[in-house]
Structure formats: C-alpha cells, structure tokens
Design a protein around this motif. Structure first.
Motif, PDB file in Angstrom:
ATOM      1  N   GLU A  37       0.816  -1.207   0.000  1.00  0.00           N
ATOM      2  CA  GLU A  37       0.000   0.000   0.000  1.00  0.00           C
ATOM      3  C   GLU A  37       0.856   1.266   0.000  1.00  0.00           C
ATOM      4  OE1 GLU A  37      -2.868   2.434   3.147  1.00  0.00           O
ATOM      5  OE2 GLU A  37      -2.541   0.281   3.423  1.00  0.00           O
ATOM      6  N   MET A  38       1.920   1.271   0.805  1.00  0.00           N
ATOM      7  CA  MET A  38       2.715   2.482   0.984  1.00  0.00           C
ATOM      8  C   MET A  38       3.796   2.664  -0.074  1.00  0.00           C
ATOM      9  SD  MET A  38       1.240   3.906   3.491  1.00  0.00           S
ATOM     10  CE  MET A  38       2.379   5.230   3.842  1.00  0.00           C
ATOM     11  N   THR A  39       4.429   1.573  -0.504  1.00  0.00           N
ATOM     12  CA  THR A  39       5.592   1.703  -1.400  1.00  0.00           C
ATOM     13  C   THR A  39       5.474   0.904  -2.691  1.00  0.00           C
ATOM     14  OG1 THR A  39       6.890  -0.157  -0.512  1.00  0.00           O
ATOM     15  CG2 THR A  39       7.009   1.938   0.681  1.00  0.00           C
ATOM     16  N   ASP A  40       4.318   0.210  -2.881  1.00  0.00           N
ATOM     17  CA  ASP A  40       4.126  -0.599  -4.090  1.00  0.00           C
ATOM     18  C   ASP A  40       5.240  -1.623  -4.242  1.00  0.00           C
ATOM     19  OD1 ASP A  40       2.626  -1.307  -6.317  1.00  0.00           O
ATOM     20  OD2 ASP A  40       3.785  -0.054  -7.683  1.00  0.00           O
ATOM     21  N   SER A  41       5.573  -2.296  -3.147  1.00  0.00           N
ATOM     22  CA  SER A  41       6.752  -3.162  -3.086  1.00  0.00           C
ATOM     23  C   SER A  41       6.523  -4.495  -3.781  1.00  0.00           C
ATOM     24  CB  SER A  41       7.131  -3.405  -1.620  1.00  0.00           C
ATOM     25  OG  SER A  41       8.075  -4.443  -1.520  1.00  0.00           O
ATOM     26  N   ASP A  42       7.361  -4.801  -4.768  1.00  0.00           N
ATOM     27  CA  ASP A  42       7.317  -6.122  -5.401  1.00  0.00           C
ATOM     28  C   ASP A  42       7.860  -7.201  -4.471  1.00  0.00           C
ATOM     29  OD1 ASP A  42       6.164  -5.648  -7.988  1.00  0.00           O
ATOM     30  OD2 ASP A  42       7.963  -4.520  -8.478  1.00  0.00           O
ATOM     31  N   LEU A  43       8.841  -6.843  -3.656  1.00  0.00           N
ATOM     32  CA  LEU A  43       9.403  -7.829  -2.745  1.00  0.00           C
ATOM     33  C   LEU A  43       8.355  -8.293  -1.734  1.00  0.00           C
ATOM     34  CD1 LEU A  43      11.922  -9.384  -2.160  1.00  0.00           C
ATOM     35  CD2 LEU A  43      12.786  -7.481  -0.798  1.00  0.00           C
ATOM     36  N   SER A  44       7.480  -7.391  -1.306  1.00  0.00           N
ATOM     37  CA  SER A  44       6.418  -7.814  -0.383  1.00  0.00           C
ATOM     38  C   SER A  44       5.383  -8.681  -1.094  1.00  0.00           C
ATOM     39  CB  SER A  44       5.746  -6.589   0.249  1.00  0.00           C
ATOM     40  OG  SER A  44       6.510  -6.120   1.337  1.00  0.00           O
ATOM     41  N   ARG A  45       5.152  -8.453  -2.384  1.00  0.00           N
ATOM     42  CA  ARG A  45       4.263  -9.361  -3.129  1.00  0.00           C
ATOM     43  C   ARG A  45       4.832 -10.772  -3.125  1.00  0.00           C
ATOM     44  NH1 ARG A  45       3.571  -4.496  -6.005  1.00  0.00           N
ATOM     45  NH2 ARG A  45       1.365  -3.986  -6.292  1.00  0.00           N
ATOM     46  N   TYR A  46       6.123 -10.872  -3.411  1.00  0.00           N
ATOM     47  CA  TYR A  46       6.760 -12.191  -3.384  1.00  0.00           C
ATOM     48  C   TYR A  46       6.704 -12.784  -1.975  1.00  0.00           C
ATOM     49  CZ  TYR A  46      10.260 -15.856  -3.922  1.00  0.00           C
ATOM     50  OH  TYR A  46      10.907 -17.066  -3.939  1.00  0.00           O
ATOM     51  N   SER A  47       6.929 -11.936  -0.968  1.00  0.00           N
ATOM     52  CA  SER A  47       6.947 -12.415   0.414  1.00  0.00           C
ATOM     53  C   SER A  47       5.587 -12.944   0.848  1.00  0.00           C
ATOM     54  CB  SER A  47       7.401 -11.294   1.347  1.00  0.00           C
ATOM     55  OG  SER A  47       8.717 -10.903   1.050  1.00  0.00           O
ATOM     56  N   ILE A  48       4.505 -12.338   0.357  1.00  0.00           N
ATOM     57  CA  ILE A  48       3.166 -12.872   0.660  1.00  0.00           C
ATOM     58  C   ILE A  48       3.040 -14.282   0.102  1.00  0.00           C
ATOM     59  CG2 ILE A  48       0.728 -12.650   0.053  1.00  0.00           C
ATOM     60  CD1 ILE A  48       1.056  -9.626   0.330  1.00  0.00           C
ATOM     61  N   GLY A  49       3.508 -14.480  -1.133  1.00  0.00           N
ATOM     62  CA  GLY A  49       3.444 -15.804  -1.724  1.00  0.00           C
ATOM     63  C   GLY A  49       4.268 -16.817  -0.951  1.00  0.00           C
ATOM     64  N   ARG A  50       5.474 -16.435  -0.590  1.00  0.00           N
ATOM     65  CA  ARG A  50       6.340 -17.360   0.136  1.00  0.00           C
ATOM     66  C   ARG A  50       5.762 -17.667   1.520  1.00  0.00           C
ATOM     67  NH1 ARG A  50      12.689 -16.758   1.944  1.00  0.00           N
ATOM     68  NH2 ARG A  50      12.870 -18.874   2.749  1.00  0.00           N
ATOM     69  N   THR A  51       5.203 -16.647   2.184  1.00  0.00           N
ATOM     70  CA  THR A  51       4.628 -16.864   3.507  1.00  0.00           C
ATOM     71  C   THR A  51       3.419 -17.789   3.426  1.00  0.00           C
ATOM     72  OG1 THR A  51       5.370 -14.657   4.142  1.00  0.00           O
ATOM     73  CG2 THR A  51       3.725 -15.685   5.556  1.00  0.00           C
ATOM     74  N   ALA A  52       2.640 -17.686   2.347  1.00  0.00           N
ATOM     75  CA  ALA A  52       1.511 -18.597   2.158  1.00  0.00           C
ATOM     76  C   ALA A  52       1.994 -20.033   2.042  1.00  0.00           C
ATOM     77  CB  ALA A  52       0.719 -18.190   0.915  1.00  0.00           C
ATOM     78  N   VAL A  53       3.111 -20.252   1.338  1.00  0.00           N
ATOM     79  CA  VAL A  53       3.688 -21.596   1.223  1.00  0.00           C
ATOM     80  C   VAL A  53       4.149 -22.093   2.585  1.00  0.00           C
ATOM     81  CG1 VAL A  53       5.581 -22.928   0.247  1.00  0.00           C
ATOM     82  CG2 VAL A  53       4.374 -21.272  -1.177  1.00  0.00           C
ATOM     83  N   LEU A  54       4.842 -21.249   3.321  1.00  0.00           N
ATOM     84  CA  LEU A  54       5.393 -21.659   4.613  1.00  0.00           C
ATOM     85  C   LEU A  54       4.313 -21.944   5.652  1.00  0.00           C
ATOM     86  CD1 LEU A  54       8.337 -19.103   4.863  1.00  0.00           C
ATOM     87  CD2 LEU A  54       8.544 -21.555   4.441  1.00  0.00           C
ATOM     88  N   SER A  55       3.263 -21.112   5.631  1.00  0.00           N
ATOM     89  CA  SER A  55       2.247 -21.200   6.690  1.00  0.00           C
ATOM     90  C   SER A  55       1.068 -22.078   6.330  1.00  0.00           C
ATOM     91  CB  SER A  55       1.733 -19.793   7.009  1.00  0.00           C
ATOM     92  OG  SER A  55       1.037 -19.245   5.892  1.00  0.00           O
ATOM     93  N   GLY A  56       0.819 -22.254   5.037  1.00  0.00           N
ATOM     94  CA  GLY A  56      -0.384 -22.957   4.615  1.00  0.00           C
ATOM     95  C   GLY A  56      -1.631 -22.106   4.767  1.00  0.00           C
ATOM     96  N   GLU A  57      -1.456 -20.803   5.004  1.00  0.00           N
ATOM     97  CA  GLU A  57      -2.578 -19.881   5.181  1.00  0.00           C
ATOM     98  C   GLU A  57      -2.637 -18.900   4.013  1.00  0.00           C
ATOM     99  OE1 GLU A  57      -2.225 -18.000   8.974  1.00  0.00           O
ATOM    100  OE2 GLU A  57      -1.977 -19.886  10.077  1.00  0.00           O
ATOM    101  N   GLN A  58      -3.839 -18.328   3.807  1.00  0.00           N
ATOM    102  CA  GLN A  58      -4.074 -17.324   2.765  1.00  0.00           C
ATOM    103  C   GLN A  58      -3.515 -17.785   1.410  1.00  0.00           C
ATOM    104  OE1 GLN A  58      -3.594 -13.181   3.577  1.00  0.00           O
ATOM    105  NE2 GLN A  58      -3.819 -13.411   5.804  1.00  0.00           N
ATOM    106  N   LEU A  59      -3.834 -19.023   1.043  1.00  0.00           N
ATOM    107  CA  LEU A  59      -3.257 -19.591  -0.175  1.00  0.00           C
ATOM    108  C   LEU A  59      -3.720 -18.834  -1.426  1.00  0.00           C
ATOM    109  CD1 LEU A  59      -3.493 -23.416   0.603  1.00  0.00           C
ATOM    110  CD2 LEU A  59      -1.641 -21.814   1.088  1.00  0.00           C
ATOM    111  N   ASP A  60      -5.001 -18.453  -1.473  1.00  0.00           N
ATOM    112  CA  ASP A  60      -5.478 -17.734  -2.650  1.00  0.00           C
ATOM    113  C   ASP A  60      -4.802 -16.365  -2.768  1.00  0.00           C
ATOM    114  OD1 ASP A  60      -7.134 -19.798  -3.378  1.00  0.00           O
ATOM    115  OD2 ASP A  60      -8.916 -18.970  -2.394  1.00  0.00           O
ATOM    116  N   ARG A  61      -4.639 -15.682  -1.641  1.00  0.00           N
ATOM    117  CA  ARG A  61      -3.941 -14.380  -1.689  1.00  0.00           C
ATOM    118  C   ARG A  61      -2.492 -14.580  -2.102  1.00  0.00           C
ATOM    119  NH1 ARG A  61      -2.326 -10.245  -3.394  1.00  0.00           N
ATOM    120  NH2 ARG A  61      -1.635  -8.464  -2.123  1.00  0.00           N
ATOM    121  N   GLY A  62      -1.880 -15.686  -1.639  1.00  0.00           N
ATOM    122  CA  GLY A  62      -0.508 -15.967  -2.040  1.00  0.00           C
ATOM    123  C   GLY A  62      -0.383 -16.169  -3.537  1.00  0.00           C
TER     124      GLY A  62
END
Length: 874
Positions: free
Chosen positions: A772-797
């Motif tokens: 939201e604040m910086t339009d970060s691509d790295l945070s987009r990737y991090s959401i995907g990776r966190t979804a893999v690690l946690s098994g949560e928010q898979l569709d958002r990942g």
C-alpha cells in the motif's frame, strides 16, 4: 576535503581498464605534431598490434600521461589512440591561452596528420571531458573526411556561459582553475588560501597576491569575449554528450547539444544524470545531502563501456543498437528513475510552461517574512525591499558548483541562508498532488535599485514537510544594460534570470519556494553597486533593492510542468543498457602514485572478488593520502571481506586491521556515515577482537543519529536482528516509519521478522501495508512465500505471485521470476491443482535450467510425493 591534483576536465573513465577477450598489446611513442604556426604539440600515440585501426584523439591541458588508462582500455578493444597536450601545457610548445582560436586550428592540423598515417584505417573519433570535450566539440563541423564521431563528457562550444553566466563571473570556478593551471604543470589548490583570494580586491590582482603571474587572468578581455573561430556549418558526424544536473558546466553542454543537433543530419545523443562534475571518479551515489539510489550508479567502468559502445557503432560500424536508441536520456530526481525523449528540452504538448507569481504583504524578507508564490496574479501594488551589502554577501551553499568544494556541492538545506534579511522568500502552499518539472526554468522580475549597477540572484527551492529546503538550481543577472536604458536609479526595469534546466519530481505535501537576493558568493563575483567594473573594483557600496509584484508589474517564476508524470518503469536498470566490464589486473602497476586511480581500482577488485588485489591497491592509496577518509573506509571493507572467508587463525589480525581503517576513516571525516556504520558493527559483533564493546557501538550509533536518524535506527535494527532480538528490531523499524512513512524497507522488514517468529497474521498484514505504501514487489513475493510456509491465505498468495510475475520486476535484491513460478507451483500443488503446479515448475526450469528445487518439485509430482508447506525453500 581530499585534494586531488587534477584539473577541471580530468577524464571520467581513466581509473579503470576494461579487459577484453580480444585484448591486444599496445606500443607507445611520444611524437611531435606541428601546428600551422610551427608550434610542436606533444602527442602520445598508442598502437595496437595487427595493422591499421580506428583512431581516437584526445586533446588535454591536464597531461597526456594521466590519460594512459583510457588509452590502455581503448587499445585493448582494438583502437589506436593519440593523446595530445594542448599548446603551452606539459610537453607541448607555445603559450597556453584558454579557449582561443588555436584550439581549433591545432586540432584540425592533428586530425589531418592522423588521417594520413598508415596505421589509421580511415576512421577517427574524438574523446573529451570538460576542457578536452570543448577541444573536441569546437571541431564538430570540421571538414576532415576520416573524422566520424565524438564522445564528450561535460563539454561545450561557446565558453561565455562557463566563464560569465548571466553577465557575472563564475568566480568559484575561474579563479581556482586559473591557479591550478600556472605554467606547464598542474598545481595543487591546497597551496593557496582560496577564500582570501576570492575576497581580494581588485580581483584582477588575486593571482598576483598569491605570488604568481597570469597574463590571461589579468587581461579583462578574456572575461568579455573569449575568441572562437569555429564555423557554424553543417556537422557531418554523430556526437554523444554526457553531463549531470549538478555539473557546473551542464548548461553549456545542453547548449552544445541543441546547437549541434540543429546543424546535423547525423544521430545526436544526450545523457543527463544527477551527477556533479567528475563524480564518476569518486564512485558515490551522493550529491550533497541527496542519495539518488542504485539507478544513478554510473562509474568509471560504465563510462568506458559506453565510450566503447559508441565508437564501436560509429567507427567500427557495428550494429549494437546505440544509434537507434532515443536521442535523449535523462534522470528524474525525486522519482530517481530514467526517462527518454526525442529532444531537450522536451517539446510539444507533453510539457506546459506554468507561471507562479510573487506576492507578499510588503515584507518577504527572510524565513519570518510573508512572501507567497501563487498561480494567480497579485491584486495589490505591493513591493519588497532589501539592502544588498557586497561586503556581507549571501554565501554559496549547494547547487552546481565546482567539485573542488565538496562541502558546498549539490543538494543542501537552505534554512540557515533563509534567515537572512537580504533574502526575499516566496513560498507556495503544499502541493495536493505530485508534479514533475522537466525543462528550462526562469524568473522574470520587475525590479529597481539605488545602485549605479547591481546584480539580482534567484534560487529555486523545494521545501519538505519537515522544513528542509532543498536547492534545485540558482542563477544571476548583472543588470548594467537595464540601468543604462532607465538612465536613473530607483526606476523600475525588467530582467530575466536564467535558472538553467532540471528534471525533478515534487511530491504531494511539499512546497515550492523562490529566493531572491543580489549575491551568491563566491560562486559569482560581487557587484560593487557603484558602477566600477567588479573585476577592477576596490570600493564597494550598499544598494537598496526593490522587487515589484502587482497586476501591472508582475514578477513571476516560469516552470515547465509535465502534463503526465514520465519515468522509466525499469528504474532499476542501468540507463543505457551498458555491459559491465571487469578491471584489468595491471591497474595497480600502471596506477603509479595517483590515489584516485588506486581507489577506483581497489573498488573494482572488490566488486569482482579479487580481495588481495583490492587490499594492495587500497593500501597504496592510503599511503599516498595523509587523511584519505574514503580510502580508509574501502580498505576496511576489503579486510572485512577477507575476514569473512578467512580461517580462525587469521581472524584476530584481520579484524583489528578492518576496525582500525574504519576508525581512521571516521577520524578523518566525522560525517562518513558508511565508515561509522561499519565501525559500529565491529564493536557490536566482535568486541573481543575489534577492541570494542556494545557501549562503543552505541556511541557510534548516536553520532550517526545526529547526522541521519533513519540510518541510525536501521543500523540498530540490523544489530538486534543479528542478536535474535526481534521485538527490539521491530521497535527500530517503527521509529523509521515515524520519520518516513514511505520508507522502502521498514514495512517489509517488520513483516519478515514476524514471519521468522511464525506470526503469520502479522506478517501478512505488514507485507500488505508495504504494498500500500511503497508498491513493493518484494512484499508481493513475500506474501506468496509466507503462504507456502504457513499454509494460510493460499489464494492471496497465488494472487500476489501472479502480480509479481506480471510486473516482471528487475533488481539484484529481488527474487527471480523462476523462483516466483516455483513458489506459485507449490501453492497450486497445495490446493490440489497439480496440472497448474506442473506448468509453473516447468516454466521455472525453462527460465533457470539449473534450479534444483523446481526439478525436485516436478519429480515429486511424477512420483506422487505431495509437497508439504514449508519443506522446500529458496
């Protein structure tokens, strides 16, 4: 300040040799080439083996031997090189008279001589930086058939604006340059009390007061009309010109680009970065207080690579694409990204000149005044006044000034200057949206003076919400002609002050400011206000200055505003798609005793992993300089890199060496934040071997905080992260956000710290906030990776990784597209879509055939071994 025994036009690319797979050995010979009047011009000729070759000519007043590095690089790439001392300098005969007609006639004679040599294959180019660029550009229309192209860095054709912009002498450039050009060899500016000489009266005798004689300086005619004999005919060759927004001669370079483009049917190129003069030598991103980011990186290696790319296309006729690229490439400050256009300044409907009118309630003096800038004309008939005392001039601080004075150079805060009563200040309301200024800036004043002659100065400033007043550009006008026309003091006249050109983005919430005064010293010489020639004056008087702003006499600032923001979306890319070449290992041997060259070589060795060579080169640079802060800092880095790969028996000694060099760098330059950061990290992480403690590390952090609070908090966040204290690290990142709500890394790092603690919900929230604040691509990737690690928010990942792939981000710190496809495949596998998972694993392997993680995941599908969240990581 580190004193460099170099001139204003020292080569930007000389510090690095480019290694080439087809390198050829050079033979070197010094010969004498006769000028038309019989004066002999000393010329070093470097010839590659293997017969005739294209020839590159450089004509320099700074000593041909200083440019041997450039010659070695070009010869290694298959060029012959001729480096010539201009008349009256180093090995050449005659008298050196800057900017006089002999620069053209001598250059023509040399080109014709080169074209007749059997080792010339019929293709000649000229290379030049600053004065050497001038010596090349005055030959742009020369009728020499073999002469095909020019590569010029901060060059010019007409020197009037270099010497006397707006009618005032560019004192801070001219006097130091003349002092260093005494005789045939280069002098060191440190020999002179330059500040006392700036104030010497009459100025004509300043060099004599230093115990020297300079007939050119003492003849006022050289200021008024430097003689040029170049014609204005068609330019039958291509020219590439490079300069920077903070370069003290950039306006003349832009003039040369427009002049030559109007007279040529050949491809003409211009590149303008955020740099100051010769910044490529120093390997730094900073220009004063500003850091323009990785996208602005353009050092010696890149400059030589661009030179070769240009000459390969124009002399060797290689199809490398450079001639087809947009004519103009320029850096947009604030956006910190590159943009392209077909001309400079940009034409057509994309840019509109917008007027901002000066107004006040009658007292715009200083920061407590009531001056405003507005889009509408003032309704009243109010004016502002101030007293101009040339014995107490407004000091120079920031802008495009001579790089001999780094403490005054570039982006600087004007708040102290704005407290003066002889500075009128006009400020806009905060912007409600971002605007971008691209092109030429000027100020139109209705003014009056009680003096018989005087000056008016202007300065364009952008004010941050925290009050920091960032200089953008400045200008001056000497109003002699206007006063002669009015024939009486205190009668109003009109003047236009040229504020040069810029490309800068002003964010929402910032304000625009214009400063009006009558001095900017010592950048410009002082006007005595009494009608005496400022160059000859010994007496100075005060003058009452008036600036009018009414419906009938409206003073205004003109800004070229883009209708739509324009930046290069691939901001992380190098501006001109340059190939990065590695340094030749003979650099130290040929570097001799030039600390600047040894520093550049050492840094290149570090970048290519040659740590021992880096230590050798940097150690020699340190030995040459009694107080070389930058050199000590890089030597400390070299020992630190060696330490990281060393065995246990070596760690104690290497740690002490690294720490001692960082400490020396801090001692010699207390504002060297990079050195303080490295020193603090040694104290924090290796107190037993670095002679430090946690308390000593914190002391360094406190010192950093007085100079850059965000850097201090970021350092402590790193320390607490390394010490496995995530709560304290998160506190530091929160402090950064409080100082800068759009910091590019704080939100991301908080998210990563929460993820490391398996606090999934908080991690997702902070990554979303970062987007939201910086339009970060790295945070987009991090959401995907966190979804893999946690098994949560898979569709958002999945969505985040698809967005990441679609945006195709580029940058060394960003995961590859192959990694994103692999992660997306894992998410599809977790949700049972093995068909889609297979597609993404295969795509990852197509992008990176050596990616074992993707290969294992694909094999797991074939073996019917399901993926487990968090098992496969990259």
């Amino acid at each position: 300040m580190r004193k460099l025994f170099i001139g204003i036009g020292i080569v930007l690319g000389q510090a690095t040799l480019v290694s080439c797979t087809a390198a050829t050995a050079a033979s070197v010979e010094t010969i004498q080439i006769a000028a038309p009047d019989g004066v002999e011009l000393s010329t070093d000729v470097y010839l590659p083996s293997g017969g005739s070759a294209p020839v590159i000519l450089v004509r320099t007043p700074y000593g041909s031997k200083q440019l041997s590095f450039l010659a070695e690089s070009l010869v290694a790439h298959g060029y012959a090189v001729a480096i010539q001392d201009v008349r009256g300098r180093y090995g050449s005969g005659g008298e050196h008279e800057p900017f006089r007609p002999h620069e053209r006639t001598d250059g023509l004679a040399t080109l014709e001589w080169l074209a007749d040599q059997e080792w010339c294959d019929g293709n000649i180019g000229m290379w030049g930086s600053s004065y050497s660029g001038f010596a090349a550009l005055v030959l742009a229309d020369a009728e020499v058939k073999a002469f095909k192209s020019i590569f010029s860095i901060s060059g010019w054709i007409s020197p009037e604006n270099v010497i006397r912009p707006g009618g005032a002498m560019h004192l801070q450039l001219n006097l130091p340059w003349m002092l260093t050009q005494q005789g045939r060899l280069q002098r060191n500016l440190a020999e002179f009390d330059i500040n006392a000489l700036f104030r010497h009266t009459p100025l004509r005798d300043a060099i004599r007061a230093a115990g020297l004689r300079n007939e050119t300086w003492e003849d006022p005619a050289w200021l008024d009309a430097p003689v040029q004999s170049h014609s204005k005919g068609e330019v039958p060759r291509s020219v590439f010109q490079v300069t920077g927004w903070h370069d003290m001669v950039y306006r003349s370079t832009l003039d040369a680009f427009r002049d030559i483009s109007s007279r040529s049917k050949q491809a003409q190129k211009l590149a303008v970065g955020p740099w100051y003069h010769n910044q490529m030598l120093f390997g730094t991103f900073e220009v004063g207080d500003a850091h323009f980011g990785d996208a602005s990186a353009f050092g010696e290696n890149e400059m030589i690579a661009l030179t070769l790319r240009w000459f390969d296309a124009t002399l060797k006729h290689q199809k490398n694409g450079i001639l087809e690229e947009p004519p103009v490439t320029y850096f947009v400050m604030g956006q910190n990204a590159w943009a392209h256009d077909t001309d400079w300044p940009p034409r057509g409907s994309s840019v509109k000149d917008v007027r901002w009118y000066l107004d006040s309630a009658g007292s715009a003096n200083g920061s407590s005044g009531n001056g405003t800038l507005a889009r509408s004309k003032p309704a009243g008939a109010v004016s502002d006044q101030f007293i101009f005392d040339p014995m107490n001039p407004v000091p120079t601080l920031g802008g495009a000034v001579f790089f001999y004075f780094p403490e005054l150079l570039g982006v600087k805060d004007q708040q102290d200057i704005e407290r003066r009563n002889d500075v009128l200040i006009y400020t806009s309301e905060p912007f409600t949206e971002e605007i971008q200024i691209t092109g030429a800036v000027s100020v139109h004043l209705y003014a009056a003076t009680s003096g018989e002659d005087t000056d008016f100065t202007a300065k364009l400033v952008v004010v941050r919400p925290d009050g920091y007043a960032r200089i953008v550009e400045d200008g001056i006008v000497r109003v002699s002609a206007q006063l002669e026309a009015s024939s009486a003091p205190n009668i109003s006249f009109e003047v236009t002050i040229d504020l040069g050109h810029t490309a800068i983005s002003i964010p929402e919430g910032h304000r625009l400011r214009l400063e009006i005064s009558s001095s900017n010293f010592p950048k410009y010489d002082r006007n005595p206000n009494n009608g005496q020639d400022p160059f000859l004056a010994t007496e100075f008087t005060t003058a009452r200055q008036t600036v009018f702003h009414s419906a009938e006499r409206s003073s205004y600032l003109t800004l070229p505003v883009r209708r739509e923001l324009l930046v290069n979306t691939e901001a992380g890319q190098q501006p001109l798609s340059l190939p990065l070449e590695t340094v030749n290992e003979s650099t130290i041997a040929v570097g001799g005793n030039d600390a600047a060259i040894l520093l550049a070589a050492g840094r290149e060795y570090l970048a290519t992993g040659k740590v021992d060579l880096a230590i050798a080169s940097l150690s020699r640079a340190v030995d040459l300089l009694p107080r070389g802060s930058i050199e000590h800092m890089w030597l400390g880095r070299a020992y630190r890199d060696k330490l990281q790969s060393a065995g246990m028996l070596q760690k104690l000694g290497l740690s002490k060496k690294a720490r001692s060099h960082f400490a020396k760098a801090v001692e010699y330059d207390p504002d060297n934040i990079d050195a303080r950061t490295n020193l603090a990290l040694f104290y924090f992480n290796a107190p037993s071997v670095a002679g430090g403690s946690f308390e000593r590390g914190q002391k360094q952090v406190q010192e950093i905080g007085t100079r850059d609070p965000i850097a201090a908090h970021r350092l402590m966040a790193t320390v607490y992260t390394d010490k496995k204290q995530p709560d304290k690290a998160i506190e530091e990142y929160h402090a950064i956000i409080a100082l800068d709500a759009k910091d590019e890394s704080a939100y991301l790092m908080i998210g990563l710290l929460h993820r490391n603690e398996r606090e999934w919900e908080q991690a997702f929230a902070w990554f979303e906030k970062d987007i939201e604040m910086t339009d970060s691509d790295l945070s987009r990737y991090s959401i995907g990776r966190t979804a893999v690690l946690s098994g949560e928010q898979l569709d958002r990942g999945k969505q985040a990784l698809e967005e990441y792939i679609a945006r195709k981000p580029a940058g060394s710190r960003l995961p590859s597209l192959a990694a994103a496809h692999w992660r997306l495949g894992m998410l599809h596998e977790l949700t049972g879509r093995t068909d889609l998972a297979r597609q993404h694993y295969e795509t990852a392997l197509q992008l990176e055939p050596g990616m074992e993680q993707a290969r294992e995941s694909l094999k797991g599908l074939e073996d019917n071994v399901p993926t487990k969240a968090g098992e496969r990581r990259r």
